[in-house]
Design a protein around this motif. Structure first.
Motif, PDB file in Angstrom:
ATOM      1  N   HIS A  94       0.816  -1.220   0.000  1.00 41.51           N
ATOM      2  CA  HIS A  94       0.000   0.000   0.000  1.00 41.51           C
ATOM      3  C   HIS A  94       0.849   1.268   0.000  1.00 41.51           C
ATOM      4  CE1 HIS A  94       1.113  -0.775   4.132  1.00 41.51           C
ATOM      5  NE2 HIS A  94       0.773   0.462   4.460  1.00 41.51           N
ATOM      6  N   LEU A  95       2.195   1.101  -0.009  1.00 42.36           N
ATOM      7  CA  LEU A  95       3.086   2.270  -0.005  1.00 42.36           C
ATOM      8  C   LEU A  95       3.828   2.359  -1.328  1.00 42.36           C
ATOM      9  CD1 LEU A  95       4.765   1.995   3.535  1.00 42.36           C
ATOM     10  CD2 LEU A  95       2.738   3.315   2.900  1.00 42.36           C
ATOM     11  N   THR A  96       4.107   3.574  -1.756  1.00 42.07           N
ATOM     12  CA  THR A  96       4.920   3.751  -2.955  1.00 42.07           C
ATOM     13  C   THR A  96       6.334   3.251  -2.698  1.00 42.07           C
ATOM     14  OG1 THR A  96       5.677   5.940  -2.299  1.00 42.07           O
ATOM     15  CG2 THR A  96       3.654   5.841  -3.633  1.00 42.07           C
ATOM     16  N   VAL A  97       7.077   3.108  -3.782  1.00 40.72           N
ATOM     17  CA  VAL A  97       8.477   2.687  -3.672  1.00 40.72           C
ATOM     18  C   VAL A  97       9.244   3.617  -2.727  1.00 40.72           C
ATOM     19  CG1 VAL A  97      10.642   2.588  -4.981  1.00 40.72           C
ATOM     20  CG2 VAL A  97       8.580   1.479  -5.891  1.00 40.72           C
ATOM     21  N   LEU A  98       9.092   4.921  -2.924  1.00 44.37           N
ATOM     22  CA  LEU A  98       9.818   5.886  -2.084  1.00 44.37           C
ATOM     23  C   LEU A  98       9.441   5.721  -0.613  1.00 44.37           C
ATOM     24  CD1 LEU A  98      11.838   8.264  -2.367  1.00 44.37           C
ATOM     25  CD2 LEU A  98       9.870   9.800  -2.319  1.00 44.37           C
ATOM     26  N   LYS A  99       8.155   5.574  -0.360  1.00 45.99           N
ATOM     27  CA  LYS A  99       7.683   5.439   1.017  1.00 45.99           C
ATOM     28  C   LYS A  99       8.193   4.139   1.641  1.00 45.99           C
ATOM     29  CE  LYS A  99       4.859   7.377   4.113  1.00 45.99           C
ATOM     30  NZ  LYS A  99       5.638   8.088   5.112  1.00 45.99           N
ATOM     31  N   ASN A 100       8.267   3.075   0.834  1.00 44.52           N
ATOM     32  CA  ASN A 100       8.835   1.813   1.324  1.00 44.52           C
ATOM     33  C   ASN A 100      10.267   2.015   1.828  1.00 44.52           C
ATOM     34  OD1 ASN A 100       7.609  -1.081   1.172  1.00 44.52           O
ATOM     35  ND2 ASN A 100       6.666  -0.013  -0.563  1.00 44.52           N
ATOM     36  N   LEU A 101      10.985   2.944   1.174  1.00 39.72           N
ATOM     37  CA  LEU A 101      12.384   3.171   1.545  1.00 39.72           C
ATOM     38  C   LEU A 101      12.563   4.156   2.695  1.00 39.72           C
ATOM     39  CD1 LEU A 101      12.905   1.709  -1.220  1.00 39.72           C
ATOM     40  CD2 LEU A 101      14.886   3.195  -1.446  1.00 39.72           C
ATOM     41  N   THR A 102      11.546   4.977   2.963  1.00 41.24           N
ATOM     42  CA  THR A 102      11.735   5.999   4.005  1.00 41.24           C
ATOM     43  C   THR A 102      11.107   5.620   5.341  1.00 41.24           C
ATOM     44  OG1 THR A 102       9.756   7.180   3.251  1.00 41.24           O
ATOM     45  CG2 THR A 102      11.876   7.923   2.371  1.00 41.24           C
ATOM     46  N   VAL A 103      10.166   4.684   5.334  1.00 41.74           N
ATOM     47  CA  VAL A 103       9.378   4.434   6.546  1.00 41.74           C
ATOM     48  C   VAL A 103      10.244   3.967   7.725  1.00 41.74           C
ATOM     49  CG1 VAL A 103       8.640   2.085   5.856  1.00 41.74           C
ATOM     50  CG2 VAL A 103       7.234   3.414   7.426  1.00 41.74           C
ATOM     51  N   ALA A 104      11.193   3.075   7.485  1.00 45.82           N
ATOM     52  CA  ALA A 104      12.055   2.613   8.585  1.00 45.82           C
ATOM     53  C   ALA A 104      13.130   3.641   8.928  1.00 45.82           C
ATOM     54  CB  ALA A 104      12.702   1.276   8.230  1.00 45.82           C
ATOM     55  N   GLN A 105      13.560   4.391   7.913  1.00 39.44           N
ATOM     56  CA  GLN A 105      14.570   5.430   8.189  1.00 39.44           C
ATOM     57  C   GLN A 105      14.044   6.449   9.202  1.00 39.44           C
ATOM     58  OE1 GLN A 105      17.017   7.226   5.062  1.00 39.44           O
ATOM     59  NE2 GLN A 105      15.655   6.223   3.594  1.00 39.44           N
ATOM     60  N   THR A 106      12.800   6.889   8.983  1.00 41.20           N
ATOM     61  CA  THR A 106      12.236   7.902   9.891  1.00 41.20           C
ATOM     62  C   THR A 106      11.751   7.257  11.186  1.00 41.20           C
ATOM     63  OG1 THR A 106      10.124   7.716   8.721  1.00 41.20           O
ATOM     64  CG2 THR A 106      11.562   9.504   8.053  1.00 41.20           C
ATOM     65  N   VAL A 108      12.481   4.102  12.597  1.00 37.47           N
ATOM     66  CA  VAL A 108      13.434   3.346  13.421  1.00 37.47           C
ATOM     67  C   VAL A 108      14.686   4.173  13.732  1.00 37.47           C
ATOM     68  CG1 VAL A 108      14.872   1.272  13.541  1.00 37.47           C
ATOM     69  CG2 VAL A 108      12.599   1.156  12.486  1.00 37.47           C
ATOM     70  N   LEU A 109      15.225   4.825  12.698  1.00 37.44           N
ATOM     71  CA  LEU A 109      16.475   5.579  12.894  1.00 37.44           C
ATOM     72  C   LEU A 109      16.229   7.021  13.314  1.00 37.44           C
ATOM     73  CD1 LEU A 109      18.595   4.362   9.829  1.00 37.44           C
ATOM     74  CD2 LEU A 109      18.605   3.476  12.164  1.00 37.44           C
ATOM     75  N   GLY A 110      14.973   7.481  13.137  1.00 38.99           N
ATOM     76  CA  GLY A 110      14.672   8.864  13.512  1.00 38.99           C
ATOM     77  C   GLY A 110      15.290   9.904  12.600  1.00 38.99           C
ATOM     78  N   ARG A 111      15.561   9.524  11.362  1.00 39.06           N
ATOM     79  CA  ARG A 111      16.121  10.515  10.430  1.00 39.06           C
ATOM     80  C   ARG A 111      15.035  11.520  10.045  1.00 39.06           C
ATOM     81  NH1 ARG A 111      19.092   6.230   6.545  1.00 39.06           N
ATOM     82  NH2 ARG A 111      20.990   5.955   7.762  1.00 39.06           N
ATOM     83  N   PRO A 112      15.417  12.772   9.852  1.00 40.35           N
ATOM     84  CA  PRO A 112      14.456  13.760   9.352  1.00 40.35           C
ATOM     85  C   PRO A 112      13.946  13.326   7.979  1.00 40.35           C
ATOM     86  CG  PRO A 112      16.512  14.824  10.042  1.00 40.35           C
ATOM     87  CD  PRO A 112      16.752  13.354  10.077  1.00 40.35           C
ATOM     88  N   LYS A 113      12.723  13.681   7.671  1.00 38.62           N
ATOM     89  CA  LYS A 113      12.071  13.212   6.451  1.00 38.62           C
ATOM     90  C   LYS A 113      12.861  13.582   5.188  1.00 38.62           C
ATOM     91  CE  LYS A 113       7.643  13.244   4.057  1.00 38.62           C
ATOM     92  NZ  LYS A 113       6.374  13.912   3.865  1.00 38.62           N
ATOM     93  N   ALA A 114      13.335  14.805   5.143  1.00 38.36           N
ATOM     94  CA  ALA A 114      14.059  15.262   3.945  1.00 38.36           C
ATOM     95  C   ALA A 114      15.329  14.434   3.724  1.00 38.36           C
ATOM     96  CB  ALA A 114      14.418  16.741   4.081  1.00 38.36           C
ATOM     97  N   GLU A 115      16.024  14.138   4.816  1.00 39.11           N
ATOM     98  CA  GLU A 115      17.244  13.331   4.717  1.00 39.11           C
ATOM     99  C   GLU A 115      16.894  11.912   4.261  1.00 39.11           C
ATOM    100  OE1 GLU A 115      20.857  11.523   7.475  1.00 39.11           O
ATOM    101  OE2 GLU A 115      19.411  12.899   8.391  1.00 39.11           O
ATOM    102  N   ALA A 116      15.815  11.354   4.830  1.00 41.77           N
ATOM    103  CA  ALA A 116      15.386   9.997   4.472  1.00 41.77           C
ATOM    104  C   ALA A 116      15.046   9.911   2.985  1.00 41.77           C
ATOM    105  CB  ALA A 116      14.180   9.590   5.318  1.00 41.77           C
ATOM    106  N   ILE A 117      14.366  10.922   2.478  1.00 42.59           N
ATOM    107  CA  ILE A 117      13.987  10.937   1.055  1.00 42.59           C
ATOM    108  C   ILE A 117      15.236  11.032   0.175  1.00 42.59           C
ATOM    109  CG2 ILE A 117      12.873  12.336  -0.735  1.00 42.59           C
ATOM    110  CD1 ILE A 117      10.639  12.907   1.328  1.00 42.59           C
TER     111      ILE A 117
END
Length: 245
Positions: A94-106, A108-117
């Motif tokens: 249900h998530l786009t490719v980009l969202k699949n890659l950012t969800v754990a970064q933000t 679990v790791l607490g990265r800011p959204k812009a950095e995760a993207i």
């Protein structure tokens, strides 16, 4: 000297079935180790024990010198250092490719959204899929989905990558594109442990090949040694079987 992965006398049983019967081996930083063996030999279980997806029954696993089998080990923290790619792609449909890659970064790791993207885009470029950021997994081929799964693991900036038969669910014509990404990673010096049936890939990319059967390491060594001049009858039989298919 600290090994990237150091497995000592590892045991794992499911009920009465002893799947790992005292495994010992090490992986050095930057080394690519391919694990071969027939189905049921314990290869995937071994890999899953390395990031505690399976709980070992005995023995020790040290990752960069840290005992992850210690009851007090911070497993979540540890898993951020170990990227894992499975046979099935395990993408969120249900998530786009980009969202699949950012969800754990933000998350679990607490990265800011812009950095995760930014990291996600960089990793998609590495696997040749920068034009697929807004697609959903269902619109991608199996090979593309597996490359997204690799990019997702890389987005966490892991110290090492574990691959559990990453091409076995793919149509034959899609296998090459996934192996190409793995070749590139190996060339860049990523520490990798790969459970695979792709003998050609192991021959070409592995620093070392480990052959497992019935829960034990039967033999290990340089690819040319194990694959071309195996010393053990069980290894010879397995390689004959694989070459016939």
């Amino acid at each position: 000297m600290t090994h990237a992965i150091d497995v000592r006398n590892l045991h794992k049983a499911f009920g009465d079935l002893e799947v790992l019967q005292g495994i010992d081996f090490t992986v050095e930083t930057g080394e690519v180790v391919c694990v071969l063996g027939p189905s049921g030999s314990g290869k995937s279980t071994l890999l899953r024990c390395l990031n505690r997806l399976e709980e070992p029954n005995g023995g020790q696993i040290l990752i960069d010198g840290e005992d992850i089998t210690d009851p007090d080990a911070d497993v979540d923290q540890l898993r951020t250092n170990i990227g894992m790619v499975f046979q099935q792609f395990n993408l969120f449909p249900h998530l786009t490719v980009l969202k699949n890659l950012t969800v754990a970064q933000t998350g679990v790791l607490g990265r800011p959204k812009a950095e995760a993207i930014s990291i996600a885009r960089e990793m998609l470029e590495r696997v040749g899929l920068s034009d697929k950021t807004h697609e959903y997994p269902a619109h991608l081929s199996g090979g593309q989905q597996q490359r997204v799964a690799i990019a997702r693991a890389l987005s966490m900036k892991p110290k090492m990558m574990l691959f559990d038969e990453p091409t076995s669910a793919l149509d034959p014509e899609l296998v090459g594109e996934v192996l190409d990404v793995m070749r590139t990673l190996a060339g860049e010096g990523m520490t990798m442990m790969v459970v695979t049936h792709e003998i050609g890939f192991a021959q070409e990319v592995a620093d070392r090949v480990v052959f497992m059967d019935a829960g034990v390491v039967v033999e290990e060594g340089r690819p040319e040694q194990v694959l071309e001049h195996p010393s053990h009858e069980r290894t010879k039989k397995f390689l004959r079987m694989v070459s016939e298919h």
